[in-house]
Design an enzyme around this catalytic site. Structure first.
Site, short mmCIF file in Angstrom:
data_model
loop_
_atom_site.label_atom_id
_atom_site.label_comp_id
_atom_site.label_asym_id
_atom_site.label_seq_id
_atom_site.Cartn_x
_atom_site.Cartn_y
_atom_site.Cartn_z
N SER A 133 1.80 2.90 2.23
CA SER A 133 1.66 2.64 0.77
C SER A 133 1.85 3.93 0.05
CB SER A 133 0.51 2.02 0.36
OG SER A 133 0.50 1.53 -0.88
N LYS A 153 4.90 -0.03 3.80
CA LYS A 153 4.42 -0.71 2.62
C LYS A 153 4.85 -0.13 1.24
CE LYS A 153 0.83 -2.80 0.11
NZ LYS A 153 1.25 -2.53 -1.49
#
Length: 187
Positions: free
Chosen positions: A106, A147
């Site tokens: 992320s 992600k």
């Protein structure tokens, strides 16, 4: 953490929080005072956290108004653009080594990818003399998790909700990390 024998500073970030920006800024100030020769930013096992913190940390390294990440909806339309808002404080002639692994995800992937892309882009456009004065970023480790999606929580009935992917993050060169991750320069 300071590796005195090599004059290299090391910082491990487990998550991007509001505090993380201050930690990195303090480290960079201390490193500059020591006339450091390198910086190791350890993002292994960093699952992400606050996107704004990752953008603020990128601002410590990149020129003001440098694009860090954009968001696009499923039609491919850009819905958000996130750039640095401050002048960098890092010594751009000092190499930065970012440690990554398959648990780097992320916001950590966004920071690593954006710093690497800006470094690579500059290296391609500058003369050899200019390159010595610009940021060199190297990714070391294994491929990251991948992600790069934005989810919204949509309440439904009976105190329950659905988490729905509504957008994807895109790095400055227009690539997404979703399901792909980032390849290191050195495994």
């Amino acid at each position: 953490f300071f590796i005195k024998s090599h004059n290299i500073h090391y910082l491990s970030l487990n998550m991007f929080t509001e505090n993380a920006v201050k930690q990195v800024e303090d480290l960079l100030k201390k490193a500059r005072a020591n006339n450091y020769k390198g910086l190791i930013l350890d993002l292994r096992n960093n699952s992400g956290g606050l996107l704004n913190a990752a953008i603020d940390i990128a601002g410590l390294f990149l020129d003001k108004d440098s694009l860090v990440v954009t968001t696009k909806n499923k039609q491919g339309v850009t819905t958000g653009s996130y750039s640095t808002t401050r002048a960098p404080i890092n010594d751009s002639s000092v190499p930065v080594f970012i440690l990554i692994n398959n648990y780097t995800a992320s916001a950590a992937e966004i920071l690593a990818g954006a710093l690497k892309m800006h470094s690579k882009k500059l290296a391609q456009t500058l003369t050899k003399n200019q390159q010595q004065k610009k940021q060199m970023v190297f990714l070391v480790g294994t491929q990251t998790f991948g992600k790069g999606s934005v989810q919204e929580v949509i309440p439904v009935s009976n105190n329950s909700a659905i988490k729905l992917t509504t957008q994807l993050y895109y790095l400055p060169d227009g690539t997404t990390i979703q399901g792909i991750g980032i390849e290191p320069d050195f495994v």
